[in-house]
Design an enzyme around this catalytic site. Sequence first.
Site, PDB file in Angstrom:
ATOM      1  N   TYR A  37     -38.984  45.104  -9.199  1.00 23.97           N
ATOM      2  CA  TYR A  37     -38.065  43.757  -9.175  1.00 23.97           C
ATOM      3  C   TYR A  37     -37.829  43.205 -10.495  1.00 23.97           C
ATOM      4  CZ  TYR A  37     -36.704  39.196  -7.799  1.00 23.97           C
ATOM      5  OH  TYR A  37     -35.998  37.753  -7.771  1.00 23.97           O
ATOM      6  N   GLU A  95     -30.100  39.671  -9.568  1.00 25.80           N
ATOM      7  CA  GLU A  95     -31.385  40.151  -9.219  1.00 25.80           C
ATOM      8  C   GLU A  95     -31.141  41.602  -8.795  1.00 25.80           C
ATOM      9  OE1 GLU A  95     -33.956  38.345  -6.052  1.00 25.80           O
ATOM     10  OE2 GLU A  95     -32.645  39.687  -4.842  1.00 25.80           O
TER      11      GLU A  95
END
Length: 380
Positions: A101, A190
């Site tokens: 991530y 993101e």
Amino acid sequence: MDLYEYQGKELFRRFGIPTSEGRLATGVEEARAAAEELGGQVVVKAQVLTGGRGKAGGIKLADSPEEAAQHAAAILGMDINGHVVRKLWIERASEIAKEYYLSVTFDRGEKKALFMLTKEGGIDIEEVAANRPDALARLHVDPLEGFQPYQARRLIYAAGIDNPDEQKQILSIVGRLYDAFIGADAMLCEINPLIVTPEDEVKALDSKFTVDDNALYKHADIAEMRDLVAYPPEERAAREKGVTYVKLDGDVGILGNGAGLVMSTLDVIALAGGRPANFCDLGGGGDAQGVVDALEIISADPQVKSILFNIFGGITRCDEVARGILQALGQISIEEPIVVRFDGTNADEGRQLLTEGGPENIHVESTMLDAARRAVELAA
Ligand code: GDP
Ligand code: MN
């Protein structure tokens, strides 16, 4: 403004962040053709402005164009957290060895960009932050100093990424993501998951990209990405007409001129025991067409039971607004009661025009509090 995955990935590619090749499809046949063109295994992905598509069944692997078409038929029209799927992104499937991530967002408290990186990707970052805070590496970027590669190295080590191949690629991706974040005036970029393939290739498998609305004037190409179909009809109309409109959840529709007056009108409605359904700010205008547009938008909201016009005449003349109201009511039919309070320039003339020439459902009040009470009463 939130971008769809496919739009965010388009920006990623522009800034040199690796993604997989894909095609947009809005129908089953288009999805089949896209899968054919891409060849091999593909992934069919629902394009909605919400997360958790995988869990909701909005992301499916397909081994053939036929299977891609079947998944497309099942996913199109699906409701994912209240968002109806109208578009699909068909992408060449990736083999996944690891899911990381990576994000950069704006930390308002620190007034700095904040990077977050963890090897525990693929799942909700909130979950990682709550259960395994140590696994989440953070890094603030000083806006004056700008982004420096040594900072990215520190982030990568802190996240525990020790494979040199991965380190090198992620170092470059972090720098490019920062460029995208600054270059597009983003609030959030993101990548979840940022995958590592069995061949040690790192790339963005998903994208969540939010651009600052106030900077859209600098980015005509991004502003154009806005998908008006994703908004309720009255919000769409407001954007198209350039009217300031905000949806709330009560039942009194509010129209005022100037942000300060509109805000105090919201307070007065609350004081009178009511709840605003929405508000429109006519701004400094108040010409007939502006009133027509605003009334159309406000009355298109099905929750509106009464409408309160609160106008302070300065440069805007109340008689002009009154003419606008009468003209609007000649063009569109509004059944809900409309309460009008005028003060300032030509308020008397405005009131007179409405009491003499207005339809039955217009109620003229002379103070803001009386007008609010009346509007709340009529909404009940
Ligand atoms: P989200 O659920 O809305 O966050 O959608 P993502 O794009 O992040 O996809 C969710 C999950 O689907 C990923 O974490 C992967 O596990 C899986 N997935 C997505 N694309 C692919 C792909 O190309 N290949 C494989 N094997 N899995 C994928
Ligand atoms: Mn995701």
